[in-house]
Enzyme design. Sequence first.
Site, PDB file in Angstrom:
ATOM      1  CG  ASP A 176     -34.002  -0.306  17.155  1.00  0.00           C
ATOM      2  OD1 ASP A 176     -34.003  -1.029  16.135  1.00  0.00           O
ATOM      3  OD2 ASP A 176     -33.484  -0.635  18.227  1.00  0.00           O
TER       4      ASP A 176
ATOM      5  CG  PHE B  66     -41.635  -1.207  24.062  1.00  0.00           C
ATOM      6  CD1 PHE B  66     -41.863   0.063  24.570  1.00  0.00           C
ATOM      7  CD2 PHE B  66     -42.672  -1.882  23.440  1.00  0.00           C
ATOM      8  CE1 PHE B  66     -43.113   0.648  24.469  1.00  0.00           C
ATOM      9  CE2 PHE B  66     -43.935  -1.294  23.325  1.00  0.00           C
ATOM     10  CZ  PHE B  66     -44.150  -0.027  23.848  1.00  0.00           C
TER      11      PHE B  66
ATOM     12  CG  ASP C 112     -32.868  -5.543  16.963  1.00  0.00           C
ATOM     13  OD1 ASP C 112     -32.395  -5.218  18.073  1.00  0.00           O
ATOM     14  OD2 ASP C 112     -33.531  -4.761  16.245  1.00  0.00           O
TER      15      ASP C 112
ATOM     16  N   GLY D 292     -32.723  -8.229  23.251  1.00  0.00           N
ATOM     17  CA  GLY D 292     -32.347  -9.031  24.406  1.00  0.00           C
ATOM     18  C   GLY D 292     -31.006  -9.725  24.260  1.00  0.00           C
TER      19      GLY D 292
HETATM   20 ZN    ZN Z   1     -33.522  -2.877  15.894  1.00  0.00          ZN
END
Ligand code: ZN
Length: 206
Positions: A26, A134, A166, A168
């Site tokens: 990320d 986040f 993407d 959780g």
């Molecule tokens: Zn990601």
Amino acid sequence: MLSADFLHLEKDVELVNEHADLFHLDVMDGVFVPNISFGFPIVEAIAKKSTKPLDVHLMIVQPEKYVDRFAKVGADMISFHVNATEDPAAVLAQVRSHGVQAGLVINPDLPVESLFPYLKDCDFVMLMSVFAGFGGQKFIEETYDRVRALKAEIQRQGLNIPIEIDGGVSAANSKALAEAGAEILVAGSAVFKAEDPAAVIQQMKA
Ligand code: ZN
């Protein structure tokens, strides 16, 4: 890898090499999302040790300025957000020009229809199941319906591209996501914060 231990990155790279299918990286710029993560040096370092593909998720404005460099440092897949650039189709083509798989992403507040015009230009598509920016957020339950709607449109267009999820994602929702039509599941904290990360990965893959 956002949830990996950056002081012992090699250990976590080996975990992924041994048990998972790809590295999800990320990249955040503090503009498209309110957070800053990492850039080229980390991607390049992981590329040197990885035996699995590198899936680079750009949460940055104007991805067209950086995709060439991410391809050069070792990305195998590059995705960016549909609303981060003026001309998504052109950026998808730019990614593909490097022999890299191109993907488009949307946050939970954009309708899945915003991806439909570009599906034919994608190698994969990604739905955020939390808001990008986040790690460690709670999974948004509406994601299942969004996966089903996106899957139906992919099939209606006669395409065969995987849907990646993407945010959780954990062993608690991976089965339902797969049943809804998701094929690539990104898990961060669910894996790296677990007592036995390898077991969590095996559980999700099963
Ligand atoms: Zn990601």
